[in-house]
Structure formats: structure tokens, C-alpha cells
Design a protein around this motif. Structure first.
Motif, PDB file in Angstrom:
ATOM      1  N   SER A 171       0.829  -1.210   0.000  1.00 39.17           N
ATOM      2  CA  SER A 171       0.000   0.000   0.000  1.00 39.17           C
ATOM      3  C   SER A 171       0.859   1.255   0.000  1.00 39.17           C
ATOM      4  O   SER A 171       0.564   2.221  -0.714  1.00 39.17           O
ATOM      5  CB  SER A 171      -0.929   0.005   1.218  1.00 39.17           C
ATOM      6  N   GLU A 172       1.904   1.259   0.809  1.00 41.36           N
ATOM      7  CA  GLU A 172       2.778   2.432   0.863  1.00 41.36           C
ATOM      8  C   GLU A 172       3.478   2.660  -0.478  1.00 41.36           C
ATOM      9  O   GLU A 172       3.600   3.801  -0.934  1.00 41.36           O
ATOM     10  CB  GLU A 172       3.805   2.265   1.984  1.00 41.36           C
ATOM     11  N   ALA A 173       3.931   1.573  -1.089  1.00 43.85           N
ATOM     12  CA  ALA A 173       4.607   1.708  -2.385  1.00 43.85           C
ATOM     13  C   ALA A 173       3.641   2.192  -3.463  1.00 43.85           C
ATOM     14  O   ALA A 173       3.971   3.083  -4.264  1.00 43.85           O
ATOM     15  CB  ALA A 173       5.226   0.370  -2.785  1.00 43.85           C
ATOM     16  N   LEU A 174       2.442   1.619  -3.481  1.00 42.09           N
ATOM     17  CA  LEU A 174       1.464   2.007  -4.493  1.00 42.09           C
ATOM     18  C   LEU A 174       1.016   3.452  -4.305  1.00 42.09           C
ATOM     19  O   LEU A 174       0.805   4.179  -5.286  1.00 42.09           O
ATOM     20  CB  LEU A 174       0.262   1.066  -4.446  1.00 42.09           C
ATOM     21  N   ALA A 175       0.871   3.881  -3.063  1.00 40.21           N
ATOM     22  CA  ALA A 175       0.493   5.270  -2.797  1.00 40.21           C
ATOM     23  C   ALA A 175       1.504   6.237  -3.408  1.00 40.21           C
ATOM     24  O   ALA A 175       1.137   7.267  -3.988  1.00 40.21           O
ATOM     25  CB  ALA A 175       0.368   5.510  -1.294  1.00 40.21           C
ATOM     26  N   GLU A 176       2.783   5.886  -3.312  1.00 39.02           N
ATOM     27  CA  GLU A 176       3.818   6.749  -3.887  1.00 39.02           C
ATOM     28  C   GLU A 176       3.796   6.687  -5.413  1.00 39.02           C
ATOM     29  O   GLU A 176       3.956   7.717  -6.090  1.00 39.02           O
ATOM     30  CB  GLU A 176       5.185   6.337  -3.362  1.00 39.02           C
ATOM     31  N   GLU A 177       3.585   5.492  -5.969  1.00 38.22           N
ATOM     32  CA  GLU A 177       3.500   5.380  -7.425  1.00 38.22           C
ATOM     33  C   GLU A 177       2.375   6.244  -7.987  1.00 38.22           C
ATOM     34  O   GLU A 177       2.504   6.813  -9.083  1.00 38.22           O
ATOM     35  CB  GLU A 177       3.249   3.923  -7.820  1.00 38.22           C
ATOM     36  N   LEU A 178       1.271   6.337  -7.248  1.00 40.14           N
ATOM     37  CA  LEU A 178       0.091   7.032  -7.744  1.00 40.14           C
ATOM     38  C   LEU A 178       0.003   8.483  -7.278  1.00 40.14           C
ATOM     39  O   LEU A 178      -0.964   9.172  -7.612  1.00 40.14           O
ATOM     40  CB  LEU A 178      -1.169   6.276  -7.310  1.00 40.14           C
ATOM     41  N   ARG A 179       1.001   8.942  -6.557  1.00 44.13           N
ATOM     42  CA  ARG A 179       0.969  10.325  -6.075  1.00 44.13           C
ATOM     43  C   ARG A 179       0.876  11.293  -7.248  1.00 44.13           C
ATOM     44  O   ARG A 179       1.648  11.224  -8.191  1.00 44.13           O
ATOM     45  CB  ARG A 179       2.225  10.622  -5.251  1.00 44.13           C
ATOM     46  N   GLY A 180      -0.104  12.177  -7.201  1.00 45.49           N
ATOM     47  CA  GLY A 180      -0.309  13.148  -8.259  1.00 45.49           C
ATOM     48  C   GLY A 180      -1.171  12.647  -9.406  1.00 45.49           C
ATOM     49  O   GLY A 180      -1.440  13.404 -10.349  1.00 45.49           O
ATOM     50  N   SER A 181      -1.630  11.383  -9.339  1.00 48.26           N
ATOM     51  CA  SER A 181      -2.409  10.801 -10.433  1.00 48.26           C
ATOM     52  C   SER A 181      -3.909  11.039 -10.294  1.00 48.26           C
ATOM     53  O   SER A 181      -4.670  10.772 -11.226  1.00 48.26           O
ATOM     54  CB  SER A 181      -2.172   9.291 -10.496  1.00 48.26           C
ATOM     55  N   GLY A 182      -4.336  11.488  -9.100  1.00 41.46           N
ATOM     56  CA  GLY A 182      -5.762  11.601  -8.818  1.00 41.46           C
ATOM     57  C   GLY A 182      -6.320  10.375  -8.120  1.00 41.46           C
ATOM     58  O   GLY A 182      -7.491  10.363  -7.736  1.00 41.46           O
ATOM     59  N   VAL A 183      -5.506   9.330  -7.977  1.00 39.43           N
ATOM     60  CA  VAL A 183      -5.911   8.109  -7.278  1.00 39.43           C
ATOM     61  C   VAL A 183      -5.166   8.046  -5.947  1.00 39.43           C
ATOM     62  O   VAL A 183      -3.933   8.137  -5.917  1.00 39.43           O
ATOM     63  CB  VAL A 183      -5.602   6.849  -8.103  1.00 39.43           C
ATOM     64  N   ARG A 184      -5.925   7.896  -4.864  1.00 41.24           N
ATOM     65  CA  ARG A 184      -5.323   7.857  -3.528  1.00 41.24           C
ATOM     66  C   ARG A 184      -5.353   6.443  -2.962  1.00 41.24           C
ATOM     67  O   ARG A 184      -6.299   5.696  -3.189  1.00 41.24           O
ATOM     68  CB  ARG A 184      -6.055   8.796  -2.559  1.00 41.24           C
TER      69      ARG A 184
END
Length: 280
Positions: A171-184
Motif C-alpha cells: 500500500s505504501e509503495a502504491l500510494a507513492e507510485e500514484l501520487r499526483g495521479s488523482g488516485v489515492r
């Protein structure tokens, strides 16, 4: 109190493990906040009853997809149900989970493999497929229910804690991958919760040490609405305990956790039913 950044009234939320415990409490809290729902659990009869009640009480749309997520075929049934129904999921709540209590080598293997399938494989697969749609749209959110067990090895709950450590790291890794994408992405870490998690074994949670599922659900949804990436629902000691686990050497933490679980009798846990832990 933080600023609210999400209004659930514009949300279609899919909740796994929605027939009982934290999943049922989360579905109920979402309906009360105005979200439309897709409920996933094994029993259609139970889900239909919950859906009927939530529609009547809160005036929201509630659809059900019965499936056993410990079975890869069950995960595909959910994805096919979404496609067939033309359902766009705005918020995915990966809540369904199970675990085994007792010495690893003295427990049957099948329930532990089911725990890996449900707690890891189903979460990963649903996140990948549903999250891809969110990424393409540039909006959406994922809440993964991990546990305070994620922060340290837990003798006599070895496979369960390991699956929750996966949920935390992923979850932590995915949150960083998606930062700024509009998906939290937010990961939640309940502590001991008054659910039926230990049904089927002789293990018990001591009275007064567990948060209610309703309190946990409300805290998790409040934290997501405020834009947080991690939630520590329930009593403050839950979060404090994770700080201690991160500050001490891993070997020390493991021994302390093993001593606590021995004190709780988890090293002596015996089956009292055919199955080890119910899967919501």
C-alpha cells in the motif's frame, strides 16, 4: 480535526468481506454517508439481507456480488460482475481477511494458504484491475485494511502477520507510485477489534481490550476523507504500539510479541470447529 477532502455522496464503493465485522460496519457507515455500494462476501442470502436494509435505511444503491475471494475464481467472479453490471468503482475497500492462530508447524496448512490467497492475492488482484480503471480516469481511491500486526513478526500468528506486512508495504509503495495521479491509496491498521475473527478456535480477545467494528469503520472513513495515507483507528495505544515496534530491534520485538501471545494462550490455541477462521 483535519480538513475534509472527500465527500462520500458522490462515491460508488466496493467493500469486500461485507457480511460481518469491520466490512459490515464500513458498508453501513458508507451508506449513512451517502455512498452507493457493491458488497462482496460468500453468502448471497446474507448480502441480500444487508443490501435490503441499507437501501431502506439510507436510500442508496446497493448491489451484491457473492464470491469466495480465497479462490482465484471468486476474484474473477467479482470482476466479471462489475463488467456485466457496468459498475464503475470509485472507492475499493479491501477488507476481507482471515488468519490462523497457533504454532505454524502444528496447524493445518490449508487454512494458512487460504489466508495468503485472501489477504494477499485477492487484494493484489482487485487492486490491479480496479485500480487500473481509476488510473485511466484520473480519480478514485483504495483503502487496504491491514493491521497493527503488520509492524512486527508475530510468533503464533506468523502467517497472518506476514500477510498484513505485505498489505502495508504494498500500500505504501502504491500510494507513492500514484501520487499526483488523482488516485489515492490509504492503508488502515486496526488493533484488536470485537469481531468473529477467532471463531473456530479456543483463542479469545480479552474483554475490554478490543475496539468495536463500528468505531474502527468510522475512524477509517474519517481518515480517508481527510486525505490521509495511513489510518490507525480505535484507541491511541494502537498507534503507539506501532511506534514501539519500529523503534526496537526486530529480534527484541519478535520475542516480546511471542511472550505476549504465549500469555494470551495463542501457543495452545486449538480448533473448536472444522474451519479455522471464517472468511467474510
Amino acid at each position: 480535526m483535519g480538513t475534509t477532502v472527500h465527500d462520500y455522496r458522490s462515491t460508488t464503493a466496493l467493500v469486500t468481506g461485507a457480511s460481518k465485522g469491520i466490512g459490515l460496519a464500513t458498508a453501513t457507515a458508507l451508506a449513512r454517508r451517502g455512498a452507493d455500494l457493491v458488497l462482496v462476501a460468500r453468502s448471497r442470502t446474507t448480502l441480500d439481507g444487508i443490501a435490503e436494509r441499507l437501501r431502506a435505511d439510507h436510500g442508496v444503491s446497493v448491489r451484491v456480488i457473492p464470491a469466495d475471494l480465497a479462490d482465484p475464481g471468486g476474484v474473477q467472479e467479482v470482476l466479471e460482475g462489475l463488467r456485466a453490471g457496468g459498475i464503475t468503482v470509485d472507492l475499493l475497500v479491501n477488507n476481507a481477511g482471515t488468519g490462523s492462530v497457533g504454532p505454524h508447524l502444528e496447524r493445518p496448512l490449508r487454512p494458512q494458504l487460504d489466508s495468503v490467497s485472501l489477504n494477499i492475492s485477492a487484494l493484489l488482484t482487485l487492486t490491479h484491475h480496479i485500480g487500473a480503471g481509476m488510473r485511466a480516469r484520473g480519480s478514485g481511491g483504495i483503502i487496504n485494511i491491514a493491521s497493527t500486526a503488520a509492524f512486527q513478526p508475530m510468533p503464533f500468528q506468523a502467517s497472518y502477520a506476514a500477510t498484513k506486512a505485505f498489505a502495508l508495504s504494498f500500500s505504501e509503495a502504491l500510494a507513492e507510485e500514484l501520487r499526483g495521479s488523482g488516485v489515492r491509496v490509504m492503508v488502515a491498521h486496526p488493533g484488536a477489534t470485537a469481531t468473529n475473527f477467532f471463531d473456530g478456535t479456543s483463542a479469545e480477545i480479552a474483554a475490554g481490550l478490543a475496539d468495536s467494528a463500528e468505531d474502527v469503520a468510522e475512524d477509517v472513513l474519517d481518515d480517508y476523507a481527510r486525505g490521509r495515507t495511513a489510518s490507525y483507528p480505535g484507541r491511541v495505544v494502537n498507534r503507539v504500539g506501532t511506534f514501539v515496534a519500529r523503534a526496537l530491534p526486530r529480534r527484541t520485538v519478535t520475542r516480546l510479541t511471542g511472550a505476549l501471545n504465549r500469555k494470551l494462550g495463542f501457543h495452545l490455541a486449538q480448533d473448536t470447529a472444522a474451519s479455522h477462521h471464517p472468511r467474510s
